[in-house]
Enzyme design. Structure first.
Site, PDB file in Angstrom:
ATOM      1  N   GLU A 273       0.012 -26.606  -7.262  1.00  0.00           N
ATOM      2  CA  GLU A 273      -1.279 -26.127  -6.735  1.00  0.00           C
ATOM      3  C   GLU A 273      -1.105 -25.441  -5.379  1.00  0.00           C
ATOM      4  OE1 GLU A 273      -3.579 -29.712  -6.435  1.00  0.00           O
ATOM      5  OE2 GLU A 273      -3.937 -29.836  -8.593  1.00  0.00           O
ATOM      6  N   ARG A 312     -10.114 -21.033  11.688  1.00  0.00           N
ATOM      7  CA  ARG A 312      -8.947 -21.921  11.797  1.00  0.00           C
ATOM      8  C   ARG A 312      -8.566 -22.280  13.239  1.00  0.00           C
ATOM      9  NH1 ARG A 312      -4.465 -20.894  10.357  1.00  0.00           N
ATOM     10  NH2 ARG A 312      -3.927 -22.967   9.635  1.00  0.00           N
ATOM     11  N   CYS A 342     -21.459 -17.855  20.254  1.00  0.00           N
ATOM     12  CA  CYS A 342     -21.844 -18.658  21.408  1.00  0.00           C
ATOM     13  C   CYS A 342     -21.384 -20.098  21.251  1.00  0.00           C
ATOM     14  CB  CYS A 342     -23.338 -18.554  21.626  1.00  0.00           C
ATOM     15  SG  CYS A 342     -23.782 -16.870  22.055  1.00  0.00           S
TER      16      CYS A 342
HETATM   17  C1  LIG Z   1      -6.411 -27.640  -0.662  1.00  0.00           C
HETATM   18  C2  LIG Z   1      -5.721 -28.180  -1.858  1.00  0.00           C
HETATM   19  C3  LIG Z   1      -4.561 -27.568  -2.349  1.00  0.00           C
HETATM   20  C4  LIG Z   1      -3.918 -26.377  -1.685  1.00  0.00           C
HETATM   21  O1  LIG Z   1      -3.389 -26.665  -0.442  1.00  0.00           O
HETATM   22  P1  LIG Z   1      -2.489 -25.566   0.292  1.00  0.00           P
HETATM   23  O2  LIG Z   1      -2.066 -26.223   1.525  1.00  0.00           O
HETATM   24  O3  LIG Z   1      -3.357 -24.392   0.543  1.00  0.00           O
HETATM   25  O4  LIG Z   1      -1.358 -25.244  -0.620  1.00  0.00           O
HETATM   26  C5  LIG Z   1      -3.992 -28.072  -3.500  1.00  0.00           C
HETATM   27  N1  LIG Z   1      -4.528 -29.145  -4.130  1.00  0.00           N
HETATM   28  C6  LIG Z   1      -5.628 -29.760  -3.678  1.00  0.00           C
HETATM   29  C7  LIG Z   1      -6.159 -30.921  -4.415  1.00  0.00           C
HETATM   30  C8  LIG Z   1      -6.260 -29.306  -2.535  1.00  0.00           C
HETATM   31  O5  LIG Z   1      -7.358 -29.932  -2.082  1.00  0.00           O
END
Ligand SMILES: *Cc1c(COP(=O)(O)O)cnc(C)c1O
Length: 413
Positions: A273, A312, A342
């Site tokens: 992911e 960020r 602001c």
């Molecule tokens: C945010 C998230 C990701 C991705 O995280 P990155 O740091 O952008 O790679 C993957 N899995 C889950 C469950 C997340 O909440």
């Protein structure tokens, strides 16, 4: 590696001078490089070689349709955290069958939509959520495929706001409770166990927390298989870090070696992911200098992008490189680059050595592709930025700048 380069003193995205985009579209504007997005996807995928794996791009990092469409075209799946993200994936032509759904607060309506769409996996984060999913499955006459997201209690050693794998975190199910929950799920008619999941945090710059977490999770996977749970997927989450300043995160190859070593002999199909690692360094935020302001303490530079466009730095104390679009010579002075919002936290770059910027000059906040536009808001009633996709010598607007009338869409005075 990315495709933002200097040519004759002008910063380019692939073959396009960023000044041309800023002049045509205005600022602030996000610009993405499709060659960089494609390259990052391929490099991560190739690092896993012949091991069965599916890259489920984490939509929350950047949910712009053109980006989802690009990854879908490369064969990617998606990691979503809301019904809205599922709708975006489908709108972009993404495959629900390659989509996994995480998050601690899925509503039954969101679960229903996802089950009806035929998603690959629900990553379930609590016992009560599992019961709710079971109810949804029974109502639809289906068994919802699920993985428990377990919390391996590992310190990801990243910023505390983006660490998710500690015992004190709201994410996942305590590791020790997983076996009992899978046993309970076996008696439920609306769910079927299909995998096991973890995600310990974001912007991980060291391999060891990943190794520790995945070694634990792979051990649990083998244990559950031995108990005859019909698991097929081991979802290792995302979190691979990128270089914003001087971080040295694991390369995709080292990342893959770490994951593969920890999960070998499970026989599982891996789900990855990645979010930030695919899009972070593929995007920049263009901004124009409005004013300089010198106080006895500081030299400020006020630009037309603010924390509503790129949150960020304010939210995570994050660092973004800052480059003039046209290179300048001269002595550097230390400046704070601030936005128009602001709030005292609206500082986009702190104590940066820069040749004193001139009003009207263009700059790029680098590495802004992840958690930039997807976190943008209308705070201070500022329309959200435009977005542009570059492809070689060509570029196109993939999201128009919000108009003033968009600010009160749906409102009634
Ligand atoms: C945010 C998230 C990701 C991705 O995280 P990155 O740091 O952008 O790679 C993957 N899995 C889950 C469950 C997340 O909440």
């Amino acid at each position: 590696m990315n495709h933002f380069n200097w040519r004759k003193g002008v910063l380019h995205a692939e073959g396009v001078p960023l000044t041309a985009i800023a002049d045509a579209v205005g600022t602030p504007t996000y610009v993405y490089s499709s060659a960089t997005l494609t390259r990052h996807f391929r490099v991560v995928s190739e690092a896993f070689g012949d091991t069965p794996h599916l890259i489920c791009y984490s939509v929350k990092a950047n949910s712009t349709l053109a980006i989802l469409r690009l990854f879908s075209g490369l064969g990617g799946g998606f990691d979503i955290v809301s019904g809205g993200e599922l709708a975006r994936v489908r709108q972009a032509g993404g495959d629900a069958g390659k989509t996994v759904f995480a998050g601690v607060g899925k509503t039954q309506e969101e679960m229903e939509a996802a089950l009806a769409a035929g998603i690959l996996l629900f990553n379930v984060e609590s016992a009560e959520e599992l019961e709710a999913l079971d109810a949804v499955g029974r109502r639809l006459g289906r068994r919802a495929p699920f993985a428990l997201r377990v919390n391996p209690d590992v310190d990801a050693r990243t910023h505390r706001y983006i660490s998710t794998g500690l015992k004190t975190s709201k994410f996942g199910v305590p590791f020790e409770e997983a076996v009992a929950l899978y046993a309970r799920a076996k008696k439920m008619k609306g769910v079927r166990a299909a995998g096991l999941d973890c995600h310990i945090g974001s912007q991980l710059t060291q391999a060891s927390p990943m190794r520790d977490a995945l070694t634990k999770v792979a051990g649990l996977y083998r244990e559950l298989k031995a108990q005859k749970h019909p698991l097929a997927y081991l979802d290792v989450g995302g979190g691979l870090g990128i270089t914003y300043a001087d971080e040295t995160p694991p390369s995709p190859e080292e990342y893959a070696r770490t994951v593969l070593a920890a999960t070998k002999d499970t026989g599982a199909q891996l789900i990855l992911e990645p979010g930030r690692a695919l899009v972070g360094n593929a995007g920049v935020l263009l901004t124009r200098v409005l004013y300089r302001k010198k106080t006895p303490e500081k030299q400020f530079v006020v630009v037309d992008a603010g924390m509503n466009d790129l949150i960020r730095p304010a939210l995570y104390e994050a660092h973004h490189g800052l480059q003039p679009l046209v290179k300048r010579r001269g002595k550097a002075v230390e400046v704070d680059v601030v936005g128009p919002v602001c709030e005292s936290t609206d500082v986009l770059a702190k104590a940066r050595p820069l040749v004193l910027p001139q009003p009207g000059e263009l700059y790029a906040f680098m590495s802004a592709g992840a958690y930039g536009m997807s976190m943008a808001s209308n705070y201070n009633s500022r329309p959200r930025p435009a977005e542009v996709m570059v492809d070689g010598e060509a570029w196109r607007v993939v999201r128009e700048r919000e108009r003033i009338e968009d600010l009160w869409r749906g409102e009634r005075a």
